[in-house]
Design an enzyme around this catalytic site. Structure first.
Site, short mmCIF file in Angstrom:
data_model
loop_
_atom_site.label_atom_id
_atom_site.label_comp_id
_atom_site.label_asym_id
_atom_site.label_seq_id
_atom_site.Cartn_x
_atom_site.Cartn_y
_atom_site.Cartn_z
N GLU A 1 -4.80 3.52 6.28
CA GLU A 1 -4.60 3.52 4.82
C GLU A 1 -4.97 4.86 4.21
OE1 GLU A 1 -5.85 0.47 2.25
OE2 GLU A 1 -5.32 -1.17 3.59
N ARG B 1 0.84 -1.21 0.00
CA ARG B 1 0.00 0.00 0.00
C ARG B 1 0.87 1.26 0.00
NH1 ARG B 1 -2.19 -3.65 -1.21
NH2 ARG B 1 -4.05 -4.69 -0.42
N SER C 1 -11.08 -0.85 3.55
CA SER C 1 -10.19 -1.18 4.67
C SER C 1 -9.52 0.09 5.18
CB SER C 1 -9.14 -2.19 4.22
OG SER C 1 -9.75 -3.38 3.80
#
Length: 338
Positions: free
Chosen positions: A334, A164, A238
């Site tokens: 995130e 990520r 998420s």
């Protein structure tokens, strides 16, 4: 180039948070970016790049010039012996690209179906799901420099991809705009099936040799069962990264919590399931203000209706403190908090 003033950003972020842009410019081509760069006032102004708004938590109004990325286009650009190369405009919805490739008979992205956001944002976050990440399929991408206005093509080894993560979140953050992305769809196609949820689908259906369309359908079904539709319940998917720890750290945590969900990584480290840890700390279904933890998946924070960015921020920090207190692991969010 049209400059819009006082634009509500609530429709442009999937958490549905209230915020406004003092000025907003819609980017549909490289030329639009160059017009911004060459503008006597806007060229010098601080800028904020906004794609599908699925990876951002807005906690304030935006005095920066918001560049809303809406570059269109889907096409096949090359046929090679080893792969088909497809190109998508940065403003195309990611799931639309995945569905389009399958409609063209071009498999290879099906494991990443239903990931929210735009094509242009996908390399920034190195999005991924069910055993596949963007870095595994990226051929090249075009960026426009926000100082010079030059279009520059970058290749995978220049993108510094991580979990990520990418160079666009670090050295190139805020310095360029991604306008087009090209993907390499390998020949011959090989399914990516080494993920627990997909193995369960094979066992349930008795289909141990699924084609790409079947995998696409399975992934859509799995994600829909776990994750709320942002059009119905505001969310960014998420919310926290699954932390990666050393083998020794993993053994220590297993000694305290034998049931913790963990996955071995190729380099000998282990990825821990952040959602499991959040659930173990009792957060599933809990709410702070109008922001809450989704009842079906503790990794997802949701807008209960009328949430503001500060409430999401407070909830996220409280979860981080709980997980750190129990496991000694600091969860990393995130989405970008602005």
């Amino acid at each position: 180039m049209q400059i819009e003033t006082g634009v509500s950003l609530k429709p442009y972020n999937t958490f549905g948070l209230p915020a406004a842009a003092v000025h907003l410019v819609r980017i549909t081509s490289d030329a639009d970016v160059r017009q911004v760069v060459d503008h006597p006032e806007l060229g010098k102004a601080p800028k904020f790049i906004l794609g599908g708004g699925s990876n951002v938590i807005l906690t304030r109004d935006m005095p920066e010039l918001v560049l809303k990325i809406e570059v269109p286009g889907l096409r096949v650009v090359a046929e090679r012996d080893d792969a088909t190369i497809v190109e998508a405009g940065a403003g195309v919805a990611w799931h639309s690209l995945v569905a389009w490739t399958l409609d063209q008979g071009l498999p290879g992205l099906e494991n990443m179906a239903l990931i929210p956001g735009t094509v242009g944002a996908s390399p920034v976050q190195n999005v991924g799901a069910y055993g596949l990440e963007v870095k595994d399929r990226l051929e090249s991408l075009d960026t426009v420099d926000l100082v010079t206005g030059r279009t520059v093509t970058l290749w995978p080894d220049q993108c510094a991809f991580g979990y990520r993560d990418s160079v666009f979140k670090r050295a190139l953050a805020g310095k360029c705009v991604i306008t087009r992305v090209r993907f390499r769809l390998p020949k011959p196609w090989q399914p990516v099936l080494g993920y627990l949820d997909l193995e369960r689908k094979m066992a349930e259906t008795g289909n141990h040799a699924p084609d790409a369309r079947t995998i696409f359908d399975w992934v859509c079904s799995i994600r829909s069962a776990k994750l709320p539709d942002p059009a119905v319940i505001g969310n960014v998917g998420s919310f926290f990264k699954n932390p990666v720890v050393t083998a020794e750290q993993c053994r220590d945590i297993i000694a305290r919590d034998p049931n913790i969900v963990h996955y071995p990584m190729p380099d000998g480290s282990f990825k821990l399931a952040a959602g499991w840890m959040i659930d173990a700390c009792g957060w599933k279904g809990k709410t702070i203000g109008h922001a809450g933890v989704y009842e079906k998946q503790a990794l997802v924070l949701v807008n209960r209706g009328g949430a503001v960015g500060s409430e999401v921020q407070t909830l996220a920090r409280a979860i981080q403190e709980s997980v750190y207190g129990r496991f000694g692991i600091r969860l990393e969010a995130e989405p970008l908090m602005v």
